[in-house]
Design an enzyme around this catalytic site. Sequence first.
Site, mmCIF file in Angstrom:
data_model
loop_
_atom_site.group_PDB
_atom_site.id
_atom_site.type_symbol
_atom_site.label_atom_id
_atom_site.label_comp_id
_atom_site.label_asym_id
_atom_site.label_seq_id
_atom_site.Cartn_x
_atom_site.Cartn_y
_atom_site.Cartn_z
ATOM 1 N N ARG A 103 0.844 -1.209 0.000
ATOM 2 C CA ARG A 103 0.000 0.000 0.000
ATOM 3 C C ARG A 103 0.873 1.251 0.000
ATOM 4 N NH1 ARG A 103 -3.218 -3.600 -0.590
ATOM 5 N NH2 ARG A 103 -2.736 -3.043 -2.722
ATOM 6 N N GLU A 106 2.133 1.571 -3.394
ATOM 7 C CA GLU A 106 1.025 1.996 -4.245
ATOM 8 C C GLU A 106 0.759 3.500 -4.099
ATOM 9 O OE1 GLU A 106 -3.043 -0.226 -5.271
ATOM 10 O OE2 GLU A 106 -2.922 0.447 -3.188
ATOM 11 N N SER A 129 15.130 15.034 0.705
ATOM 12 C CA SER A 129 16.122 14.102 1.234
ATOM 13 C C SER A 129 15.470 12.981 2.033
ATOM 14 C CB SER A 129 17.103 14.848 2.139
ATOM 15 O OG SER A 129 18.042 13.952 2.705
#
Length: 163
Positions: A103, A106, A129
């Site tokens: 997830r 995703e 960063s």
Amino acid sequence: MSHLNLATLDTSQHPYLPASSQTLFAAKAKRKFTFEDISKQIGRNEVATAAIFYGQAKASAEDIANLAKVLDIPLKLLEEQLSGFPDRGRSVEMPPKEPLIYRLYEIVQNYGYAYKAVLNEKFGDGIMSAISFSTKVEKETDADGNNWAVITLRGKWLPFSRF
């Protein structure tokens, strides 16, 4: 300090983790400590603490001494296991198969370019960063009693250099 929800480690599922991971997770499970419990005792953020357990963050000499004390692990063993530099990024296959980690992957797949566009508009040409970086996880409960995960990512903005 004992909690119902306790992250443990199945080493058969994580063949690329360092030996220190097994040592740390075994001691964590034996004491039934959460990462929050441990982080409070060693003076680190709970995500940073978990990253040490997974071999993704460098432990300082103070971290090693504190972990040895809190988890009742021989100091010499932890010094040997945590003295090197982390081999970051090898602990997760890509794309990840573990649902929660997928997830997160995703989210970057779906919103990565949107994040990039908004960040570029706000800061100019550059990157956020992941070295000068901090993160935290919080739990929110809304008025209907639904739990929400809140993940904060805070990275120093690094403009690209012209050469």
